[in-house]
Design a protein around this motif. Structure first.
Motif, PDB file in Angstrom:
ATOM      1  N   ASP A  57       1.129   2.025   0.633  1.00 39.07           N
ATOM      2  CA  ASP A  57       0.212   0.575   0.510  1.00 39.07           C
ATOM      3  C   ASP A  57       0.718  -0.160  -0.450  1.00 39.07           C
ATOM      4  O   ASP A  57       0.152  -1.627   0.313  1.00 39.07           O
ATOM      5  N   LYS A  97       2.078   7.552  -0.068  1.00 40.48           N
ATOM      6  CA  LYS A  97       0.865   7.116  -0.219  1.00 40.48           C
ATOM      7  C   LYS A  97       0.739   6.292  -0.684  1.00 40.48           C
ATOM      8  O   LYS A  97       0.745   4.275  -0.082  1.00 40.48           O
ATOM      9  N   ARG A  98       0.361   5.871  -1.922  1.00 44.85           N
ATOM     10  CA  ARG A  98      -0.011   4.850  -2.813  1.00 44.85           C
ATOM     11  C   ARG A  98       1.594   3.457  -2.505  1.00 44.85           C
ATOM     12  O   ARG A  98       1.288   2.484  -2.130  1.00 44.85           O
ATOM     13  N   ARG A 157       3.050  -2.698   2.016  1.00 48.18           N
ATOM     14  CA  ARG A 157       2.290  -3.143   2.576  1.00 48.18           C
ATOM     15  C   ARG A 157       1.537  -4.497   2.385  1.00 48.18           C
ATOM     16  O   ARG A 157       1.546  -5.239   2.661  1.00 48.18           O
ATOM     17  N   GLN A 158       0.810  -4.182   1.141  1.00 50.10           N
ATOM     18  CA  GLN A 158      -0.163  -5.082   0.738  1.00 50.10           C
ATOM     19  C   GLN A 158       0.366  -6.448   0.509  1.00 50.10           C
ATOM     20  O   GLN A 158       0.573  -7.565   0.361  1.00 50.10           O
TER      21      GLN A 158
END
Length: 256
Positions: free
Chosen positions: A124, A120-121, A127-128
């Motif tokens: 994320d 998940k991290r 994507r960031q």
């Protein structure tokens, strides 16, 4: 003007009897796009390999953050925050976007034998990184080989920034790209500058350089023809200088 982030001082490179570079001096300012222009054989690749630690200069020196540095390998350059992206981008087509973004540096959770990748991290953070360059990812598990050329360029750029690059050297990033994908890459370069990063953009396409560049250095047969700020030279004059048809003294009517 502030202290340059990187500076080459009268750098020369000889391969046997071939003098590839002669007394080239270059200053890369913080938060600017510095375009390195020249035709094939002008010495662009040799110069960036010196700046990225692939070659050691035969003469002259390189400074980074006002300190003279000895770049004995690309690892030395990376440790300082100098990242170079060549045209192959060092991406693995069959692996996912997220795996390519980290390539062995994935964030983990737990400890000891229970440590595992924090997907998940990882998704994320990936994507960031791409969002910062204006690229939207549909599926983080999507294979990189299915991305467009411009998207792959942006992924490689975002990865370098995520790893702490202070200076990004881009080797012909728009080569073989279509109009839409070239626009995506040039917008990514502008965003890097807006975020305060320094970029050295190597290209033989004067229009692409002029669209994003703050400063331009032109090489011809291993020698520096001149360095100009964007408001000091017109596009036509820059193209003529790159073509080698005129010397700097002949351009006075076209310089702004």
């Amino acid at each position: 003007m502030s202290t340059p982030l990187m500076e080459a001082h009268e750098v020369g490179k000889r391969f046997g009897s071939l003098q590839a570079l002669s007394d080239v001096s270059l200053q890369v300012q913080r938060g600017q796009v510095h375009c390195l222009l020249g035709d094939n054989g002008a010495g662009k690749s040799t110069l960036i390999k010196i700046l990225s630690g692939v070659y050691r200069p035969t003469t002259g020196a390189v400074s980074f953050e006002a300190q003279r540095v000895d770049l004995n390998s690309p690892r030395d350059a990376l440790d300082l925050g100098i990242a170079t992206l060549y045209q192959d981008l060092a991406l693995i087509p069959l692996m996912s976007i997220t795996r390519n973004f980290f390539l062995g540096r994935e964030p983990t959770r737990g400890w000891g034998p229970l440590r595992r990748i924090d997907w998940k991290r990882a998704h994320d953070e990936m994507r960031q990184g791409l969002d910062g360059l204006g690229v939207q990812v549909r599926d983080p598990e999507q294979a990189v080989g299915t991305l467009s050329g411009g998207e792959r360029q942006s992924l490689a750029i975002a990865r370098a920034v995520h790893r702490g690059a202070k200076l990004l050297i881009l080797d012909e990033p728009t080569a073989a790209l279509g109009v839409a994908q070239t626009t995506l890459v040039l917008k990514s370069v502008r965003r890097l500058r807006d975020h305060g990063l320094s970029v050295v953009l190597i290209t033989h396409n004067v229009r692409h350089a002029y669209a994003v560049g703050d400063r331009f250095s032109v090489l011809d047969r291993g020698r520096l023809c001149g360095t100009f700020a964007h408001d000091e030279i017109a596009l036509a004059a820059l193209q003529d200088l790159m073509a080698g048809g005129k010397g700097v003294e002949d351009l006075s009517g076209e310089l702004r």
